[in-house]
Design a protein around this motif. Structure first.
Motif, mmCIF file in Angstrom:
data_model
loop_
_atom_site.group_PDB
_atom_site.id
_atom_site.type_symbol
_atom_site.label_atom_id
_atom_site.label_comp_id
_atom_site.label_asym_id
_atom_site.label_seq_id
_atom_site.Cartn_x
_atom_site.Cartn_y
_atom_site.Cartn_z
ATOM 1 N N ASP A 27 9.054 -15.832 8.548
ATOM 2 C CA ASP A 27 10.356 -16.743 7.876
ATOM 3 C C ASP A 27 10.762 -17.342 9.352
ATOM 4 O O ASP A 27 11.378 -16.496 9.947
ATOM 5 N N HIS A 65 17.835 -10.905 7.309
ATOM 6 C CA HIS A 65 17.244 -10.209 6.140
ATOM 7 C C HIS A 65 15.976 -9.582 6.622
ATOM 8 O O HIS A 65 15.173 -9.795 7.378
ATOM 9 N N THR A 72 15.202 -10.762 10.240
ATOM 10 C CA THR A 72 15.179 -12.134 10.808
ATOM 11 C C THR A 72 16.560 -12.280 11.628
ATOM 12 O O THR A 72 17.553 -11.551 11.040
ATOM 13 N N GLU A 132 18.801 -15.466 12.169
ATOM 14 C CA GLU A 132 18.899 -16.803 11.687
ATOM 15 C C GLU A 132 20.299 -17.719 11.554
ATOM 16 O O GLU A 132 20.519 -17.908 10.551
ATOM 17 N N GLU A 176 15.601 -19.419 13.673
ATOM 18 C CA GLU A 176 15.360 -18.324 12.928
ATOM 19 C C GLU A 176 14.065 -17.778 13.404
ATOM 20 O O GLU A 176 13.088 -18.300 13.511
HETATM 21 MN MN LIG Z 1 15.255 -16.243 6.488
#
Ligand SMILES: [Mn+2]
Ligand SMILES: [Mn+2]
Lengths: 507, 507
Positions: free
Chosen positions: A294, A377, A417, A419, A459
């Protein structure tokens, strides 16, 4: 002469073999955790974990088959890519069972060879493979208990969707005792802490996706449509990385669209034409054997940051870097979120975009005007991997914090992550301008400059290590790195050459 | 020097504007048909057609949002790309209504601008746009009837999936009279006959997909993985054609996999490594603004047909061409299926692969051993467009024929796929070898040669015209055309040059 701008090979990567030991290890980990839990509450070590895998779905009333993707808890324990399976684990012995669908004879004509149970036993490294219609009998046969065997079924809340997982459904459930509450928190907690083999896959998904982001940076031009960059990304990760699925629908936002956090869906489908001077915010990540990535990169479409773009970009980069420098086991994620917010506000204050006392802004939760989403997350088989509110933690109610998908203390081997973002969102700025207190924080004249700016997000996917953290994402992040890569420099940059060009020792 | 093998531009195409008049026209057509039907059965011309659009789906218990694709009947009448809508048409006045979801304020932060009803009224060219929560009141207001307004709801069988369409579901349905049986067959029949504007979109989807197939032919090499060709196709149709969706999961079958009719799904995921000497069977089609294409090309991976490959390929091509030469209004599709079967059997007999009397083979339905699927299906907003068994037609029970998705007489402006195939499928050949009668038809020695051959399918999308038909697909089909294009010749071929090279006047 050779007119190709980038004389590198299309990719340095190739899809690795998937070790099915990974899932055997996941099962062992669950069994140990479940036994510990039962022992701690003086319950007998008995019963079977029973999970139902996903089914292939057709679209509405038609026979259009959607490309099947396994349910994530089932994928975690069994690694099965086919639909229609059940899986069980004997808690006492640790033995694992797969139950495969009995396919009709014409499956061989339409869908392919009908593989025998032995094929799946070998592929998925389980102890026994039988047909789904034998499930009840086999679990009874393997139970040493007098009376009904106990089934631990998966039922619990996903705190990102507010949906509940659907426990395995079989006919003759009345032939078993069932426990709906024990398994979900224990299995979820297993998923929170990643093993070495899981980390290798997440690293690979990151490597492929980082490379694809760079390919996008190099090929972007004004006049293109946003979805063309999505197509370049998707092609790179599938063609060279073997990634058929992405972790989520690509967010290819340019210009004002970069202030829409989850742009790119069917109602806002990456269809804008890129203009000279736009910022791009591309949030895209591939998935490999269920494990995802991600990644967000923000950069100017024309490859050269303006002064205003550098201001906002570097505010976000400072927040990103401050968090990475602070992450280690024991740190609370709310504090990391606040650190990112504060770092952004400080940068904006230095530039005169916001005015006043930073502590008062923080108290007022003013940072959420610029960063309304959570800092990050958990990441794994789901993009928003579960477990963020384990142990009965309650979601905060304040602006910004209420969007956090976890508020936990960091532990070694979590992947999360990082971000941070800074966006100019009318729906938030207009009310902030009207509010007596927050209006005073905003320099209206400066704000005018950023009215159509959109936003910046950076991110990375970060592993918590014993004494700090490790960034699994490998994209150019400094503005000069981005400009160099977009101009055709190889990545990683040739340090010696760049140093002399920049007169700095950053590299 | 310039080393690029194909000096053409990447694509000759660009995505056309979508005319929303298309859907207004579809609604008019439905209203006229519905009025005729009511009048014919002496029922009053009153009531509203009410359809519910699709909802965005999340994956299992997570918040992973699947990319939304509108339900096909709703797409047909309203062309709406967003989830959560309802649509209605006043049968008496022909007026059209869209009911849009009332979005929460934070939609603007996460998902984008909240567009007012006026935006959708203009985009979708309907008479009135209001919120879903006003549906009951608005339909009551617009009803001239005393008593409850009548709703024509969509409920009926999809004869490909055997699923029933889900009628619109609203609270307070008790405030309406409902009719569940009238609408489905009438609306389905509207979809069977394509308008000029629909045909333009189907033609565009065909143009893009034909071009992408050619790109795949040019770039295929032994040593590649099947999914890399899928990736090349997907990239071409999205990057240059603006097609985010395909009509179905790509079937990229090589070697023995080409005998698996619906290869490519999650349990058989296009992951074989291509070998020198393989045949490839690639069944792939893009969709543009809901309207699709469905195209299969079969060709040798190394670009040069062997003698055996030519035998099977030309048997299928002869069937394909025979059907196209016979199609016109009034022709029965079962007869076309049998014509294809017979043409294939005759070719196989000429080569000594099958032996005996063709009529006896046909009587025995022996052709279904080599072509177990139906010759083709309607194509439109669904790949298997509905209406194949309208008017109470019953599905045949015989081998081959029972797989037909339609058995209707052709009418002008139908679009139907013509996809004969010839496959060597163990699951069918082994029983055929054991059967006393069919065993005699098979030359066992010749059959040995084709044991690992796989299969060939040639699939075009064909419009029925007033006095014949028109092939909307534009791919090289003759073996020498395929070899020329795979060697780098432009498509369409330069006829003069090719003629002299081939010494033939085929071009
Ligand atoms: Mn994300
Ligand atoms: Mn077809």
């Amino acid at each position: 002469g050779d007119a190709k701008p980038f004389p590198m090979a299309a990719s340095a990567l190739s899809p690795p073999e998937v070790p099915m030991e990974l899932h055997a290890h996941n099962r062992d980990k669950l069994v140990r955790a479940l036994r510990d839990n039962l022992a701690a509450s003086s319950r007998p070590i008995r019963g079977f974990v029973l999970l139902q895998g996903g089914e292939e779905q057709t679209r509405y009333c038609t026979d259009h088959a959607e490309l099947f993707r396994q349910e994530s808890y089932f994928a975690y324990l069994f690694g099965v890519r086919e639909p229609g399976f059940f899986g069980a684990i004997d808690v006492a012995s640790g033995k694992s069972f797969l139950f495969v669908p009995r396919l009709p004879a014409d499956y061989a004509v339409w869908l392919g060879e009908i593989k025998p149970p032995s094929f799946f036993k070998e592929r998925y490294m389980v102890d026994l493979v039988i047909y789904v219609d034998e499930l009840v009998a086999v679990l009874h046969d393997h139970s040493d208990e007098p009376g009904k065997p106990l089934l631990f079924l998966l039922y619990g809340l996903n705190t990102d969707s507010n949906n509940f997982s659907k426990p395995a459904a079989i006919e003759e459930m009345n032939k078993f005792d069932t426990d709906l509450s024990t398994l979900h928190p224990i299995l979820t907690e297993c998923r929170v802490i990643k093993s070495k083999m899981e980390l290798d896959l997440i690293q690979y998904a990151n490597d492929v996706s980082s490379e694809a982001h760079i390919e996008v940076m190099r090929r972007i031009r004004s006049g293109m449509k946003e979805y063309q960059l999505e197509s370049i990304f998707l092609h790179h990760v599938y063609m060279y990385g073997g990634c058929r699925h992405c972790s989520y629908t690509c967010i290819c936002a340019t210009g004002e669209n970069s202030a829409v956090l989850h742009y790119g869906h069917a109602a806002a489908p990456n269809d804008r034409i890129l203009e000279e001077g736009d910022m791009a915010l591309f949030d895209m990540g591939a998935e490999y054997h269920f494990y995802g990535s991600d990644i967000t990169c923000s950069f100017p479409v024309n490859g050269k940051f303006t002064k205003d773009q550098i201001v906002i970009y570097n505010a976000v980069l400072a927040a990103h870097n401050a968090v990475l420098q602070s992450m280690r086991p024991g740190v609370c994620w709310i504090d990391m979120h606040k650190l990112a917010e504060k770092t952004i506000l400080e940068s904006l204050k230095n530039e005169g975009i916001v005015i006043g006392d930073i502590d008062k802004m923080m108290e007022r939760r003013f940072g959420a005007v610029f960063m309304p989403h959570g800092l990050g997350h958990f990441l794994g088989i789901d993009t928003h991997d579960p477990g963020g509110y384990a142990q009965g933690l309650e979601r905060p109610k304040e602006p910004g914090l209420k969007a956090l998908r976890t508020i936990r203390e960091l532990k070694e081997s979590m992947v999360i992550t990082v971000e941070p973002g800074c966006y100019f969102i009318d729906a938030l700025l207009v009310p902030a301008m009207k509010d007596e207190v927050t209006a005073k924080f905003l320099n209206k004249k400066e704000m005018e400059k950023y009215k159509k700016f959109g936003g910046v997000r950076i991110e990375s996917d970060v592993l918590v290590t014993a004494d700090g953290c490790k960034n699994l994402t490998n994209c150019p992040r400094e503005t000069w790195e981005i400009e160099a890569v977009m101009a055709g420099a190889p990545w990683p940059l040739d340090h010696a050459r760049i140093k002399s060009q920049n007169g700095s020792s950053n590299a």
